[in-house]
Structures are given as structure tokens and as C-alpha cells.
Design an enzyme around this catalytic site. Structure first.
Site, PDB file in Angstrom:
ATOM      1  N   HIS A 192      37.918  45.061  33.351  1.00  0.00           N
ATOM      2  CA  HIS A 192      37.272  44.858  34.663  1.00  0.00           C
ATOM      3  C   HIS A 192      37.079  46.197  35.376  1.00  0.00           C
ATOM      4  O   HIS A 192      37.946  46.659  36.119  1.00  0.00           O
ATOM      5  CB  HIS A 192      38.134  43.909  35.499  1.00  0.00           C
ATOM      6  CG  HIS A 192      37.523  43.492  36.807  1.00  0.00           C
ATOM      7  ND1 HIS A 192      38.160  42.651  37.682  1.00  0.00           N
ATOM      8  CD2 HIS A 192      36.338  43.792  37.404  1.00  0.00           C
ATOM      9  CE1 HIS A 192      37.406  42.452  38.752  1.00  0.00           C
ATOM     10  NE2 HIS A 192      36.306  43.144  38.613  1.00  0.00           N
ATOM     11  N   HIS A 194      33.901  48.398  37.550  1.00  0.00           N
ATOM     12  CA  HIS A 194      32.550  48.317  38.121  1.00  0.00           C
ATOM     13  C   HIS A 194      31.973  49.725  38.269  1.00  0.00           C
ATOM     14  O   HIS A 194      32.694  50.688  38.534  1.00  0.00           O
ATOM     15  CB  HIS A 194      32.579  47.647  39.492  1.00  0.00           C
ATOM     16  CG  HIS A 194      32.992  46.210  39.469  1.00  0.00           C
ATOM     17  ND1 HIS A 194      32.254  45.241  38.839  1.00  0.00           N
ATOM     18  CD2 HIS A 194      34.076  45.574  40.003  1.00  0.00           C
ATOM     19  CE1 HIS A 194      32.860  44.065  39.001  1.00  0.00           C
ATOM     20  NE2 HIS A 194      33.963  44.238  39.686  1.00  0.00           N
ATOM     21  N   SER A 197      29.882  44.035  44.622  1.00  0.00           N
ATOM     22  CA  SER A 197      29.335  43.768  45.956  1.00  0.00           C
ATOM     23  C   SER A 197      27.853  44.118  46.006  1.00  0.00           C
ATOM     24  O   SER A 197      27.121  43.628  46.867  1.00  0.00           O
ATOM     25  CB  SER A 197      30.099  44.559  47.015  1.00  0.00           C
ATOM     26  OG  SER A 197      29.943  45.942  46.805  1.00  0.00           O
ATOM     27  N   TYR A 242      36.500  37.872  47.669  1.00  0.00           N
ATOM     28  CA  TYR A 242      36.793  37.989  46.238  1.00  0.00           C
ATOM     29  C   TYR A 242      37.959  37.082  45.853  1.00  0.00           C
ATOM     30  O   TYR A 242      37.907  36.334  44.866  1.00  0.00           O
ATOM     31  CB  TYR A 242      37.160  39.438  45.874  1.00  0.00           C
ATOM     32  CG  TYR A 242      36.009  40.410  45.792  1.00  0.00           C
ATOM     33  CD1 TYR A 242      34.780  40.160  46.398  1.00  0.00           C
ATOM     34  CD2 TYR A 242      36.144  41.620  45.105  1.00  0.00           C
ATOM     35  CE1 TYR A 242      33.743  41.071  46.317  1.00  0.00           C
ATOM     36  CE2 TYR A 242      35.109  42.538  45.015  1.00  0.00           C
ATOM     37  CZ  TYR A 242      33.913  42.269  45.624  1.00  0.00           C
ATOM     38  OH  TYR A 242      32.895  43.177  45.546  1.00  0.00           O
ATOM     39  N   GLU A 280      40.068  47.063  37.708  1.00  0.00           N
ATOM     40  CA  GLU A 280      38.996  47.035  38.715  1.00  0.00           C
ATOM     41  C   GLU A 280      38.797  48.450  39.260  1.00  0.00           C
ATOM     42  O   GLU A 280      38.510  48.637  40.437  1.00  0.00           O
ATOM     43  CB  GLU A 280      39.411  46.070  39.839  1.00  0.00           C
ATOM     44  CG  GLU A 280      38.327  45.518  40.735  1.00  0.00           C
ATOM     45  CD  GLU A 280      38.934  44.773  41.937  1.00  0.00           C
ATOM     46  OE1 GLU A 280      40.165  44.623  41.988  1.00  0.00           O
ATOM     47  OE2 GLU A 280      38.178  44.340  42.800  1.00  0.00           O
TER      48      GLU A 280
END
Lengths: 347, 347
Positions: A6, A8, A72, A193, A283
Site C-alpha cells: 500500500h 501512493h 485523495s 478513510y 501507506e
């Protein structure tokens, strides 16, 4: 090997943000719309833009990150469906290029051009494109394209079935991940989230989706929202609803990542969630950027927490770091095998 | 003594449900509206209706429950404001009568006639009535009167200030508790309640409400939703937002209850949340009704979990079971003192 499932792309070149701004400005004034979807970003610029991620991989000791566009930034509630589709392609294309340029460090996960009220079928062409043409190994699926108002039917509704059929056919899992919140009552990383994770899990608990799709796989990020903390509540609600035990009802199909930013949280998770359902993730370059004054380490350096789980044997730790990811993301496993990275088994 | 700060009246006589049904039917057909708010429920019926709660108090070893109307029954999104105000009075009156009939077992917390779009000032008369006339010690405040669509401004918005001024003046805390969800994507006890807790905490984290109301006290139920599980995330987000440490920023004013239905959850909570901020509660006869097959005990018998916290000393356990409740609910403390139940201190 250590797979972080995970991550981004939150260090995008300015040209991407400029494109998005022009796209949205163009809704008000056509003269401001971008003239091309060619952002003019060079390969060198792309590689330079992910140096922070590469540095964290080296410093924290992970090997490969499953990499998707800024969550987002997906913004399914913004503009209109056509604008969203274009934005989706542009965002996915950048991820695809990065993963081609740095195949040892990144594997690609895409976003979908979801839009409130539009049939989910409209997302199938982009899903096929990124998986079949660009080699993506997974996709993010937003359970609330309205951005904090929860206007979509629950994930168990037949509305979603066409995309599930395609996911199963393509053998790619979906990470259930909301995008930004446009609801002033609901903060994105601090509430939306986490609520998205909790809500999705409860939708799945209420339904019997995996009876219809026994091969479908969902990853619920951020440690599953509130779910492990309230594991007794969910076991109890399932029992009150005459559902099977969670292991039978959901855990062949639902997995959680380790994006929980303190040791006690990860310890709890590893205590209640079976080790086969936990996938390592950070993340990173995401929700929390700072260093924890209580430990002197980055909050999102989640590998440290997993390393500290005393009760895990090596085989179990290996599942969390690699084995489960290769099982849940079979296309990642295939990619790695092709490059000679055979799946190691720890006895 | 053992004070359970979170119990709902979920064993109401049929007459109450009949009244509500008639009220709502009356919106469609005036002929069906109830002719009186006198439900004709006798004191004996009321006492009989709470025998299940009394039995659990005896069996589980708690002394007094802070008792409020069924949370999902508040239904702030249902009907119109006038109907809601009437329903609220009727519901609060029953709680008041039970607590007068059984003052050693119950202390009263009320609901408010909130309604989406209506000024919060409209709730002040009922708040004054239940506290000054009926002797209630607290109130439930719904951060989302739209029932799962989050249409109200965040709790830090000046919209809410008039009710906060009154809460401070009356010295009563508010439990931040949503009601039922009318959103098909969001299950009430399995998602909306927990999301409500998480969202409210994040709203408070983002703002600086307690600078304006240093005496205001909020209880966030269900263990604070996802908050303790993601304690590192919240500490990290607060730091990224340049807020003070949570202890300084929120924890003089925000408290969590122990409605978490398994030992590992309560253990985590007691590890990260200061003991001064934890109040014993079971939400009994609430969200989960069954017996945990893993323990052989009721899921919501939360006293067992607190009893099993090895690292707590007696003084700390006493805070969770009694001391904190008497501090956060000063009108309860006063009631108990009047009856000779002096606040014991454990060294």
C-alpha cells in the site's frame, strides 16, 4: 523479500497537478481546459519524483511497493464522468510508466473512473486496459464515490457485480479505498478513510457476497479501520445475524493491511486477525508524515512494528511480508517469478 | 462501587413503540396520530421492563447504570421537528420515571430534539427541563442528525456553541452518540455508531473547541470508535497539523467508554489511553446480545475485560469503575453524595 502492498504516488510532478487544475478550470471556462493529455513529463522526471519512496525502501528495508495513484487525488466526486475518465487514464499511465522504469521497486495498482450514479460497467474498459495492456496487478475500488456522503449502494449490491466478474476473470484483487472527502464534517485521512474501511467490512458482514464470488479478493487498508479493535463486536453481530463465523464468512476473501501507526495497534491486530489475512503495508508518503516523539521513528515505518511482534514465528512473519501478498495478488507473483524471484517458503 | 456509564432503555413496553408508530402514521393520516402523550404505562410496568438490566447488574457485579433512551430510537432524521420534540419528551420522561423508581440502580441521561437544519438553540428548553426539573446527569448529543449522511457542521462549528454554553452552565457532560442510520450503505451498530465516534474525535482534533469551552466534557462511546486502534495515526495527524499533544489538546475534555467487546481491544485501550480518560461501560442490552463462543461469556460483559487488565493497580481500576464517572458527571456525584455514597478514594 519484503512487499509493501500500500503505497501512493504522493510526490507527483507539478505538471500533473497543473493538468488537473486546468481540467477543472475548463469545466467553468472551456478556454482553460488542457489541450492535450500529454503532460510532457520525462522518464527522468518520473524517476526523480519517486526518490523519497526509494530512500524509505532502502532505509526501512522493504523491497517492492505496490504503488497506486494518490488516493485523495482520485476525486470521483469531482467534475463529471468524462473528466474523471480522462483523469483516471492520465493518473494510471504515470503509475504504469514508473513501474516499467523501476520494476524491481514498484508494481502497479490503478484507480477506476467511478462516478456517482454511473453504471459500474463504465469502469471495465479502464480495468481491462491497465491489467491486460499495462500489467497492473490490482485496483483500488471506492465504496463511496460521493466523497463522504455514502450515496452508493453497499458493496454487496448487484450494482457492483459486473466489476466483480471482471476482477475475478482478470485475477486481480481490489483494495477498498475511498478518495478525498468533500463533506466538511468528515476529514479525509483522519475519518473518511477509516470509516470507509469499517463501513465496507460491515457491508460485507451483512451480506453473502462471497457465496456468489468465492474467488473475489478484497484488501481493506488502514488495518481494517476500526474492525480489529472491535473484533468482538463484529463476531457478536455476525452471530446475532446468524452468519457463519468470520473465518468462514469473510476471511477467505477479505484481507487487512498493516497501516496502523503504533506498536500496540499492530499487536492487537496480530492477536485477533489470522496471520493469513494480514499483509504488510505502510501507506508511505501518505497520511502521517512525521516522526513519533515517543519512539524517534517515523509513524509510518510500520515494518518496525511487525518486526517487534514477539509471538510470530519466522514462517508467520514471512506470510505477512511476502507470502500473503503473492497469494492475494497472483499477477504480482507471476511478475516476480518471471524475473526469477521464486516464492520462498519458510517452514 | 461500579458505575456503568452507558446503558440504553432497549426493553421498552410495547406502548412506547405503539405511540411512535401512531406519531409517524399521523404524519400521513392525521386520524392516526396519538391523541395524548400519556402512554398509560404504570410504574409497575416500568419496573418490570428493566428486570433484564437489573439481573445483569447483579450477575455481572455493577451497581448503577447511567441510563438513556434507546440510541437508535432517537431518530432525529425522522418526521419533522415538532414530532421529534414530542417524541423526545416522551422518551426522556420514561427514563426519568425509571430513575426515580430505582434510584440506586439508574441515573438518567436524556436525548435532545435535534433536527437537521433546525437551530441547536431549539434543544435548550428540553435540556434545561431534564436537568433542572427531572434531575438528569447528562445528555446524548448527536453529531449527525441526518442519520448517516453527515449533513451537520462539525462539532467545532459555532452552530453548536449555544448548547455547549448550556452544558457548561448546567455542569452536564454530553455523550456524542449518533442514532439509527437511514443510509442503506451504513449499518447502525456495526458502522454508523463506530464511524460517529471516529468522526467526532477527528472533528475535535482538527479544531480548538476546548480553548473556547475549557469546562466542556464529551464522552465518546464504543471505546472511541477506531481511535485507540489508530492512536499513532491521531498523534501523528495532530503533530502534522501543529496541534498540541493529544493530552493537552483533547484529553482534559474527551473521555472514552469501555464498550469494546473483547479483551484484546480493552487491553489496547488501557495501553494507549490514559486511565483518567477511561470510563467503565457495557452498552448493555445494546448492540450485541449473544454469548462469545470463545469465552462462554456475554460479549457485552465488559467488566470481565477490565477485571483482567493485569497491569492496573487498584487505584487505577477504581478510577475506571467509579472515580472518573463521578468526576465527568458531577451531578451524578452530587446525587450519590446526597444518598450518603461518598466518593471513595483508593490510594
Amino acid at each position: 523479500m519484503i512487499i509493501d502492498i500500500h503505497g501512493h504516488y504522493t510526490t507527483e510532478p507539478k505538471a500533473l497537478h497543473d493538468f488537473r487544475a486546468a481540467q477543472l478550470a475548463g469545466l467553468e471556462d472551456r478556454a482553460r481546459a488542457p489541450s492535450s493529455t500529454d503532460l510532457g513529463i520525462s522518464d527522468d522526471e518520473l524517476v526523480a519524483s519517486v526518490q523519497p519512496q526509494l530512500r524509505f525502501q532502502r532505509e526501512r528495508g522493504s523491497d517492492l511497493t505496490i504503488f497506486s495513484p494518490r488516493a485523495s487525488g482520485m476525486g470521483h466526486h469531482v467534475g463529471n464522468e468524462a473528466i474523471g475518465r480522462e483523469w483516471c487514464r492520465v493518473s494510471n499511465d504515470l503509475i504504469g510508466r514508473i513501474c516499467t522504469l523501476l520494476p524491481d521497486n514498484f508494481a502497479a495498482v490503478g484507480q477506476l473512473p467511478q462516478f456517482t450514479g454511473a453504471p459500474i460497467e463504465n469502469c471495465i474498459p479502464e480495468l481491462e486496459r491497465i491489467v491486460r495492456e499495462l500489467g497492473f496487478v490490482g485496483v483500488n475500488l471506492n465504496p463511496d464515490p460521493s466523497g463522504g456522503y455514502w450515496k452508493a449502494p453497499p458493496l454487496t449490491d448487484r450494482y457492483w457485480y459486473p466489476i466483480y466478474e471482471k476482477l475475478v476473470e482478470l485475477e486481480v484483487p481490489a483494495m477498498i479505498h475511498v478518495t478525498a472527502s468533500c463533506n466538511p464534517a468528515v476529514h479525509f485521512t483522519g475519518a473518511h478513510y477509516i470509516n470507509g474501511d469499517t463501513t465496507a467490512f460491515m457491508q460485507l458482514l451483512q451480506g453473502d457476497l462471497f457465496r456468489d464470488f468465492p474467488e473475489l479478493k478484497f484488501v481493506i487498508p488502514h488495518g481494517g479501520g476500526a474492525v480489529p479493535f472491535h473484533w468482538g463486536r463484529y463476531r457478536g453481530i455476525a452471530q446475532d445475524m446468524k452468519k457463519p463465523l468470520l473465518a468462514e464468512h469473510l476471511l477467505k476473501n477479505v484481507f487487512f493491511d498493516t497501516c496502523v501507526y503504533h506498536l500496540p495497534g499492530i499487536e492487537l491486530m496480530a492477536k485477533v486477525v489470522p496471520v493469513d489475512n494480514i499483509l504488510f503495508a505502510s501507506e508511505m508518503l501518505g497520511a502521517v508524515k512525521g516522526i513519533d516523539p515517543e519512539t524517534g521513528h517515523y509513524f509510518d515505518d510500520t515494518k518496525r512494528y511487525v518486526d517487534q511482534l514477539q509471538h510470530l514465528g519466522e514462517a508467520e512473519r514471512h506470510k505477512i511480508f511476502e507470502g500473503n501478498a503473492r497469494r492475494v495478488y497472483p499477477r504480482l507473483d507471476a511478475l516476480l517469478k518471471k524475473r526469477g524471484r521464486v516464492r520462498t517458503e519458510v517452514a
